[in-house]
Design an enzyme around this catalytic site. Structure first.
Site, PDB file in Angstrom:
ATOM      1  N   GLY A   1       0.802  -1.218   0.000  1.00  0.00           N
ATOM      2  CA  GLY A   1       0.000   0.000   0.000  1.00  0.00           C
ATOM      3  C   GLY A   1       0.832   1.264   0.000  1.00  0.00           C
TER       4      GLY A   1
ATOM      5  N   ASP B   1      -6.812   0.564   6.179  1.00  0.00           N
ATOM      6  CA  ASP B   1      -7.207  -0.392   7.222  1.00  0.00           C
ATOM      7  C   ASP B   1      -6.285  -1.608   7.128  1.00  0.00           C
ATOM      8  OD1 ASP B   1      -8.623  -1.573   9.274  1.00  0.00           O
ATOM      9  OD2 ASP B   1     -10.236  -2.307   7.989  1.00  0.00           O
TER      10      ASP B   1
END
Length: 249
Positions: free
Chosen positions: A119, A136
Site C-alpha cells: 500500500g 485499514d
C-alpha cells in the site's frame, strides 16, 4: 520519495465460523474481520460503519482506493451501494486475497479490482488519484511501519485529489496511536478529526486535502439521494455519532 522497505514477514490468516459469523484473524486474540453469514454484505463491526462516514462529505465519490482487504467488508459494501464508484483494493498478503471467495468478495470487473501490492508503494507510484482513500492495514503486530510513517501519510496527501478524504483505522491499544495521529496532522494540517467507537477499541481518523470539514451542514445526517434505504439504515446511527464528535472540535 519514501524509501522502499524490506518485504514484511507475511503471516497466513486463519478463518473460523463462530455463532453465525465468519471471522478472519492472524492471532487468536485479534479479530481482523467479521462477516455475518446471513448478511455477507452488511457492515458487521462498528468501526467499518464509522469509516463509511466519508459519505457525509462526499456522497458520490468517483474513485475509491483501499489499503487492506481483510474479510472485504468495506469493499463489498462500497461495491453494492456505490455503483458508480471505481474501487481498487490493495492487499500485500496473498493469503488474505486467496480467501476472497470465502468472504463473498466480488470478482474483479470493470469497476472493481483487488491488487496484490504494498500500500505504501501504491500511493507513492499511482498517478490516477482518488477521491477517497481508506487505510485499514494490519498484521499480527498491529499497523505495519510502512503504513504509519510520516512519509506514508505525506504520500497519501499527495495521492488524493483536491478535496479528497483519507480515513484511517487505528487501534487505541497501540502505544504509538497518538503518534500516528500526530503524523496525519503533520501531513494534512487542521483538516483532521478523530472518532472513537463505542467500546474504545478503534480510533477512526478522518483527514481531508481541502476544507470539506470546515462546516457540517444540516444535510450531513440525512440520507443522500444516491444511497439506498438499506444502506442508510446501517450507517445512520453511526453518522450521528460522527456529526456529534465534529461539533466538539
Amino acid at each position: 520519495m519514501p524509501a522502499k522497505s524490506a518485504p514484511p514477514l507475511l503471516v497466513p490468516p486463519v478463518v473460523e465460523d463462530i455463532q453465525g459469523n465468519r471471522i478472519l484473524h492472524f492471532s487468536a486474540p485479534e479479530m481482523q474481520s467479521r462477516m455475518n453469514l446471513l448478511q455477507p454484505d452488511a457492515l458487521d463491526l462498528e468501526y467499518t460503519r464509522m469509516m463509511m462516514a466519508f459519505l457525509m462529505f462526499n456522497a458520490t465519490p468517483e474513485r475509491i482506493a483501499m489499503i487492506g482487504l481483510g474479510g472485504g467488508s468495506l469493499p463489498k459494501f462500497c461495491y453494492r451501494y456505490l455503483p458508480k464508484a471505481q474501487i481498487e483494493v490493495v492487499e500485500i498478503n496473498p493469503g488474505v486475497i486467496a480467501l476472497r471467495d470465502e468472504f463473498k468478495v466480488p470478482k474483479d470487473d470493470a469497476r472493481f479490482a483487488i491488487l496484490e501490492a504494498d500500500g505504501a508503494q501504491f500511493v507513492t507510484e499511482r498517478q490516477d488519484h482518488a477521491d477517497v482513500l481508506l487505510v485499514d492495514g494490519f498484521d499480527r503486530k498491529g499497523v505495519p511501519a510502512q503504513l504509519s510513517s510520516q512519509d506514508f501519510y505525506d504520500a497519501c496527501y499527495d495521492y488524493l485529489r483536491e478535496g479528497g478524504i483519507m480515513v484511517v483505522n487505528l487501534h487505541l491499544s497501540d502505544p504509538q496511536q497518538g503518534e500516528f495521529v500526530n503524523r496525519i496532522r503533520e501531513s494534512f494540517g487542521s483538516s483532521v478529526f478523530e472518532v472513537l467507537d463505542d467500546d474504545l477499541t478503534n480510533s477512526i481518523v478522518f483527514a481531508c486535502k481541502g476544507d470539506r470539514f470546515d462546516s457540517l451542514g444540516d444535510g450531513a445526517t440525512r440520507r443522500p439521494d444516491t444511497l439506498s434505504k438499506d444502506a442508510w439504515r446501517q450507517l445512520m446511527p453511526t453518522f450521528r455519532v460522527v456529526a456529534a464528535t465534529m461539533t466538539l472540535r
